[in-house]
Scaffold this active site. Structure first.
Site, short mmCIF file in Angstrom:
data_model
loop_
_atom_site.label_atom_id
_atom_site.label_comp_id
_atom_site.label_asym_id
_atom_site.label_seq_id
_atom_site.Cartn_x
_atom_site.Cartn_y
_atom_site.Cartn_z
N ASP A 233 -1.04 0.62 -0.25
CA ASP A 233 -0.31 0.84 -1.69
C ASP A 233 1.17 1.39 -1.38
O ASP A 233 1.26 2.33 -0.60
CB ASP A 233 -1.23 1.97 -2.25
CG ASP A 233 -0.77 2.19 -3.68
OD1 ASP A 233 -0.82 1.25 -4.61
OD2 ASP A 233 -0.07 3.40 -4.20
N GLU A 312 1.60 -3.65 0.08
CA GLU A 312 2.32 -3.95 -1.38
C GLU A 312 3.74 -3.03 -0.98
O GLU A 312 3.86 -1.90 -1.16
CB GLU A 312 1.68 -2.84 -2.42
CG GLU A 312 1.99 -3.11 -3.85
CD GLU A 312 1.96 -1.88 -4.67
OE1 GLU A 312 2.13 -1.89 -6.08
OE2 GLU A 312 2.07 -0.77 -4.21
C1 GLC Z 1 0.76 0.68 -6.90
C2 GLC Z 1 -0.53 0.42 -7.58
C3 GLC Z 1 -0.42 0.95 -8.84
C4 GLC Z 1 -0.31 2.52 -8.84
C5 GLC Z 1 1.14 2.92 -7.74
C6 GLC Z 1 0.77 4.20 -7.51
O1 GLC Z 1 1.93 0.11 -6.98
O2 GLC Z 1 -0.63 -1.05 -7.48
O3 GLC Z 1 -1.54 0.52 -9.72
O4 GLC Z 1 0.21 3.00 -9.92
O5 GLC Z 1 0.92 1.96 -6.74
O6 GLC Z 1 -0.09 4.60 -6.59
#
Ligand code: GLC
Length: 600
Positions: A233, A312
């Site tokens: 994340d 991500e």
């Molecule tokens: C990432 C996740 C999202 C979350 C954010 C903070 O982008 O995909 O859902 O709100 O991180 O952890």
């Protein structure tokens, strides 16, 4: 019933064989290079205990559905102990399961069952921030400024004579300032802590070796339990410019709001924009890479088959994102450039070309994704006018998507995506053609982005509504009691699994067929060449056409028609599958994709 027993009329179904016999990308050492991974939000997939919130036993019970769908892996959004201030992306204990989802034993049982079915299990790792209810943050609040407990997070003194101004001007991704002031033990207003997201999600200080050691230990904890990898994340956010300098731009999920505020500039400007602005001091700092090199070493120490890391990372342009998937770092990174492309031929071609070139330059597979838990589902997104940027949620007062157009385009887009070489990610319910909930009453909204912007952004609840399994069952089969933590739109019954299973032309059967053919010809391991017949012809500006030679040697032509007029398919081939019916003359109509087995 076999996955292909009721394939659409334009489909030639391959033989998939029985469970144990099917060739699987997931069997190999480098399974991840061509895998299709299905994302589950544990809150919203299947509710085993009837409390209205999905859970791990519910998921385990439904895993055979994924086996039949034909995916290789499942990615579980966070199920750790959490106050759920951000749907579990606010973790209070990285080594335990939240009681709402079950127990550690339930997690073990899920992994075991998935492995028994030939499915890999990817868990979500949230290293940028914890919950404010994490034991470390509670200790930091209780400790004094300058203490080792505070040094695990980013505490700073405020500006101004009495420290009442935040340390810098950063704005949270969810809106509002990115700092919260604490009350010290003596009752006086004290230091501020940084939270790039909600105030209940304090950012760690990754320059602190204790933080690094803790996460290495957490990785091992889940690897030892059998996890096949991690979706990481906010992978680009861990390291901040140590000076924490002011930055006058706005942050936004999956990108930067400034980057495409002008819809006309969007298509051509992607490659140059990031250089036009100062580099964000909180994102994509060079220092993040050594963290992932260390993580890679840990994963490698577990031997074959590979355990993987998927980033991500909201990083532009794609060449910057490719740095996360160098051979010594992560295995995959989400391709948000592709997700962000509208239903627009030139824009999609550019995204495909750039993505393949960027990941190819470091020898990594490209990934493809159209929907996830942070964006309006593609069946709804593509039903909107395509001349605006992607909205963060759709509400009753907004212009409503055209459901039929959206679904038709979504099916065509998925058929395009699943033929592209590399790995692909699917989001729960997209295999049903599920739209977002687009008229949810605000009282139900839970996304912190909705609350932190005073409703200015509707947020992500619309794509997180519990899954419909059976039209006539309570909660459409999501759970036994009829409870659902977010309301399901009445139309969801028509999209339920039991309405589509075995039904010719249904979206579920289309996905099963696409995945079966993709597996049979190993399209994920394929080559890629633009189809000469269409490439560069102005008349075909809205056609995306390419040839791929699959891992089994089959040559497959893939054509998506985004234009208004039907187009001819490559001659001398046999249509393997199409996302909708061809015209009576065998041409490809608007908003349709076909795969053609080329024999010439
Ligand atoms: C990432 C996740 C999202 C979350 C954010 C903070 O982008 O995909 O859902 O709100 O991180 O952890």
């Amino acid at each position: 019933m076999t996955p292909n027993s009721a394939a659409p009329a334009t489909t030639t179904a391959p033989t998939t064989g029985q469970a144990a016999a099917r060739p699987s990308a997931a069997d190999g050492h480098t399974w991840w290079r061509e895998a299709v991974t299905y994302q589950i939000c544990p809150r919203s997939w299947a509710d085993g205990d009837g409390d209205g919130v999905g859970d791990l036993p519910g998921i385990t019970a439904h895993l055979p559905y994924l086996r039949e769908l034909g995916v290789d892996a499942v990615w579980l959004s966070p199920f750790y102990v959490s106050p759920q201030a951000d749907a579990g992306y606010d973790v209070a204990d990285y080594r335990d399961v939240d009681p709402v989802f079950g127990t550690l034993a339930d997690a073990d049982a899920l992994i075991e069952r998935a492995h028994g079915l030939g499915l890999k299990v990817i868990v979500d790792m949230v290293p940028n921030h914890s919950s404010d209810e994490h034991v470390w943050f509670q200790a930091a609040l209780a400790a004094a400024p300058g203490s080792p407990q505070r040094a695990r997070y980013l505490f700073r003194d405020g500006k101004g004579a009495d420290g009442s101004l935040p340390p810098n001007n950063w704005i949270s991704v969810f809106g509002g300032i990115a700092w919260t002031r604490v009350t010290e033990a003596d009752g006086r207003p004290g230091q501020w802590y940084l939270h790039l997201f909600d105030r209940k999600q304090p950012d760690f200080d990754w320059s602190n070796p204790e933080v690094r050691a803790e996460f290495e230990s957490v990785l091992r904890f889940w690897l030892d339990r059998g996890a096949d990898g991690f979706r990481v994340d906010v992978a680009h956010g861990l390291v901040k410019d140590p000076a924490l300098p002011d930055w006058d731009h706005r942050l936004e999920m999956l990108g930067d709001a400034d980057a495409d505020a002008d819809p006309d500039a969007d298509a051509d400007a992607d490659a140059s924009e990031p250089e036009d602005r100062p580099h964000a001091p909180m994102f994509d700092q060079d220092g993040v890479h050594e963290i992932y090199e260390q993580w890679r070493r840990i994963l490698n120490s577990y031997g074959a088959p590979d355990r993987i890391l998927c980033a991500e990372a909201w990083v532009e342009p794609p060449v910057r994102a490719a740095r996360y998937v160098r051979e010594t770092e992560m295995h995959q990174a989400f391709n948000f450039d592709f997700l962000d492309a509208r239903w627009d031929g030139p824009r999609l071609r550019t995204a495909i070309t750039d993505s393949l070139a960027a990941t190819g330059s470091v020898g990594a597979p490209t990934t493809w994704v159209l929907s996830n838990h942070d964006v309006v589902r593609h069946a709804s997104r593509f039903g909107l006018e395509q001349d605006h940027r992607r909205p963060n949620g759709i509400g009753a007062k907004d212009r409503q998507p055209d459901r039929l157009v959206g679904l038709r385009r979504a099916r065509a887009a998925t058929a395009l995506m699943l033929a592209l070489p590399g790995a692909a990610y699917l989001y729960q319910g997209e295999e049903l053609g599920l739209p977002d909930s687009t008229d949810m009453p605000d009282a139900f909204r839970q996304d912190p982005a909705f609350h932190r912007t005073g409703g200015g952004e509707l947020g992500r609840d619309g794509c997180r509504v519990p899954m419909p399994w059976a039209k006539d069952a309570p909660a459409f089969g999501f759970g036994s009691t009829g409870g659902t933590w977010l309301p399901q739109p009445p139309i969801y019954g028509d999209y339920a699994v039991d309405q589509q299973e075995g039904v010719a032309g249904s979206t579920l059967e289309l996905y099963r067929t696409l995945l079966a053919i993709r597996r049979q010809h190993r399209l994920g391991a394929g080559t890629f060449t633009w189809l000469e017949d269409y490439a560069g012809h102005p008349a075909y500006d809205e056609v995306v056409g390419f040839v791929t030679t699959g891992g089994d040697g089959a040559r497959v032509g893939v054509v998506s028609n985004l234009g208004a007029e039907p187009v001819a398919l490559p001659t001398g081939g046999r249509v393997l599958v199409a996302s909708g019916d061809l015209t009576t003359e065998g041409r490809l109509p608007t908003d349709t994709t076909a795969w053609v087995l080329l024999t010439g």
